[in-house]
Write an enzyme that holds these catalytic residues in place. Structure first.
Site, PDB file in Angstrom:
ATOM      1  N   LYS A  71       0.237   3.692  -2.754  1.00 49.92           N
ATOM      2  CA  LYS A  71      -0.871   4.642  -2.722  1.00 49.92           C
ATOM      3  C   LYS A  71      -0.392   6.076  -2.524  1.00 49.92           C
ATOM      4  CE  LYS A  71      -3.932   1.013  -1.147  1.00 49.92           C
ATOM      5  NZ  LYS A  71      -4.411   0.246   0.021  1.00 49.92           N
ATOM      6  N   SER A  83      -6.488   3.225   3.882  1.00 49.28           N
ATOM      7  CA  SER A  83      -5.738   2.411   2.920  1.00 49.28           C
ATOM      8  C   SER A  83      -6.665   1.622   2.004  1.00 49.28           C
ATOM      9  CB  SER A  83      -4.785   1.450   3.652  1.00 49.28           C
ATOM     10  OG  SER A  83      -3.763   0.996   2.785  1.00 49.28           O
ATOM     11  N   SER A 107       0.803  -1.231   0.000  1.00 52.00           N
ATOM     12  CA  SER A 107       0.000   0.000   0.000  1.00 52.00           C
ATOM     13  C   SER A 107       0.831   1.274   0.000  1.00 52.00           C
ATOM     14  CB  SER A 107      -0.945   0.008   1.202  1.00 52.00           C
ATOM     15  OG  SER A 107      -1.979  -0.935   1.024  1.00 52.00           O
TER      16      SER A 107
END
Length: 387
Positions: A59, A119, A56
Site C-alpha cells: 500500500k 490499512s 499491506s
C-alpha cells in the site's frame, strides 16, 4: 574517466584511529534492513534482496502514486470517489477495512487516511479505481512509478497487497527505497498522512456509531521522532513493518519482515530502531554551502566549477568511538557543460575501518554555460596540443 581526488575538506578533520567494528545486532526476523538517510549508510542488512510477498506494505506504493499525482496537480485531496457496489461486495469484509459502504462517496484525503492509518483494502481499491478507472490500470501506473524511483526487484499485481499467487513481490531494500522516496519527494504529504495515531470512519451495523481504529505502526508513541510508515500481515508473508524516525537531524529507515506474531513485530521494531539511534552517531563532515573541491569542466564558459555541500553532510560511525576516516571526491570527468547550480555532479566518498563505504552528494556551486562555437573550437585545439 572516473576522477578520484583527495578532498580539501579532509584538513578540517582531526580524528584518532579506532579498532571498533560496527555495532552488533541480532533479530529473529528472517529479513531486516536499516539505512541512515542522513549519510546514505547501510547500518544493517539481512537477506535484504530476497523476494517476498509484501502484504499491506504494498500500500506504500499506492500512496506514493497518489502523492505524486497530488504534487503534480492531477489529483485533489477534496476530490471524491464512489465505492462501487461490486467493489464493496468483494472488499467490505476481506482483511483490513475502512468500513466503506456501497455507493458511499469519499474524498481522496479520507481514502489516504483509510489506507495509511487503517490499512483498508477497500480504500485502496476505491482510490485505484477512482484514479485510473480500474485497479489493473492503476497497478500498471504503480509499476511504472516503481521503476522510476529505483525499485529494482519488485513487482505489483494489486493495489493493496492481497495474496495473488506470487505476482506481487518486493524486497526489504526496495521497501526502504520506496520509504525514502516518499519522505524525500513529498515531505508535507508524508507528515500529514503517515503519523496519525488513529482514524474514525464507518458505522457499525444498526448502532449508527462511527468506528475508531488505531494505527498499527509499532513505533508511534514508543520511539522518539517516529512518524511512519506501514505494517503488513498475511499468513504467507508473516508480520512485517517498514518504519522511519528522526532524532537530532538523523533519519533512519528500517524494514523487518517474516516475523511470527503481532507482538513480536512490535517488540523487534522498537529494539531495531533504538539500536540504530543509540549504537551509531553522526560525524559532521561539511556544512551546507561549504566548498569541498573543484572539478574540471569540459566545453564550458569556465574550465572549473566548485563542488559544495548541497546540505549538511554527515558520516555514520559507531557511537562513542573515534574512527579514522579517508575522504575522496569522485566524479565522471571532466564534467560536460552546461551545469546548473545545485546539480549533483560528484560524490564525497567516505571510508573508515570495518565500515561500508559511504557516498555523500556534492553539487555545483554555480551555473556553467556551454561554450560558444569558438570556445568549443579553442577547447578542442587545446585538448590536442595542450594549453
Amino acid at each position: 574517466m572516473k576522477k578520484l581526488i583527495a578532498a580539501s575538506v579532509l584538513a578540517m578533520l582531526v580524528v584518532q584511529p579506532s579498532l571498533a567494528a560496527a555495532p552488533q545486532f541480532d533479530t529473529p526476523a528472517p529479513v531486516a534492513y536499516m539505512e541512515d538517510m542522513s549519510s546514505g549508510s547501510i547500518l544493517y542488512q539481512k537477506d535484504a534482496d530476497r523476494r517476498m510477498p509484501p502484504a499491506s506494505l504494498a500500500k506504500m506504493m499506492t500512496v506514493y502514486v497518489a502523492f505524486d499525482l497530488i504534487k503534480k496537480g492531477e489529483l485533489k485531496l477534496d476530490q471524491q470517489f464512489e465505492m462501487q457496489p461490486e467493489t464493496w461486495r468483494k472488499w467490505h469484509s476481506q482483511g483490513s477495512t475502512m468500513f466503506l459502504s456501497a455507493g458511499e462517496k469519499v474524498s481522496v484525503a479520507d481514502l489516504l487516511y483509510g489506507i495509511v492509518t487503517l490499512s483498508g483494502n477497500d480504500a485502496c481499491v476505491v482510490l485505484a479505481e477512482g484514479i485510473s478507472g480500474t485497479e489493473p490500470a492503476f497497478v500498471e501506473r504503480m509499476n511504472r512509478d516503481a521503476e522510476k524511483i529505483g525499485l529494482k526487484n519488485s513487482h505489483f499485481g494489486t493495489s493493496n497487497g492481497w495474496p495473488d499467487g506470487g505476482v506481487t513481490y518486493v524486497t526489504a531494500r526496495d521497501l526502504a527505497t520506496l520509504a525514502k522516496a516518499t519522505i524525500t519527494n513529498f515531505p508535507d504529504l508524508y507528515k500529514k498522512f503517515y503519523s496519525r495515531p488513529d482514524f474514525t470512519w464507518g458505522k457499525t451495523l444498526g448502532a449508527g456509531a462511527a468506528i475508531k481504529q488505531e494505527n498499527r505502526d509499532p513505533l508511534l508513541g514508543r520511539v522518539a521522532g517516529a512518524d511512519g510508515l506501514k505494517t503488513g500481515h498475511t499468513e504467507e508473508a508473516g508480520y512485517g513493518f517498514t518504519g522511519s524516525a528522526i532524532q537530532n537531524g538523523r533519519r533512519l529507515v528500517m524494514v523487518l519482515a517474516g516475523l511470527g506474531t503481532y507482538g513480536q513485530r512490535a517488540e523487534e521494531s522498537v529494539k531495531f530502531m533504538n539500536w540504530g539511534f543509540r549504537s551509531w552517531q553522526a560525524k559532521p563532515i561539511a556544512k551546507k554551502g561549504k566548498k569541498v573541491e573543484t572539478a574540471e569542466v569540459q566545453l564550458g564558459t569556465s574550465n572549473h566549477v566548485d563542488l559544495i555541500a548541497g546540505k549538511d553532510l554527515t558520516a555514520t560511525l559507531p557511537a562513542g568511538v573515534a574512527s579514522e576516516m579517508t575522504l575522496k571526491v569522485a566524479y565522471d570527468g571532466p564534467i560536460k557543460a552546461p551545469i546548473k547550480a545545485g546539480q549533483h555532479i560528484a560524490d564525497l566518498v567516505v571510508t573508515a575501518p570495518d565500515m561500508p563505504t559511504q557516498r555523500l552528494p556534492l553539487v555545483a556551486a554555480t551555473d556553467v554555460a556551454e561554450a560558444g562555437f569558438f570556445g568549443r573550437v579553442w577547447a578542442g585545439l587545446t585538448g590536442l596540443f595542450g594549453a
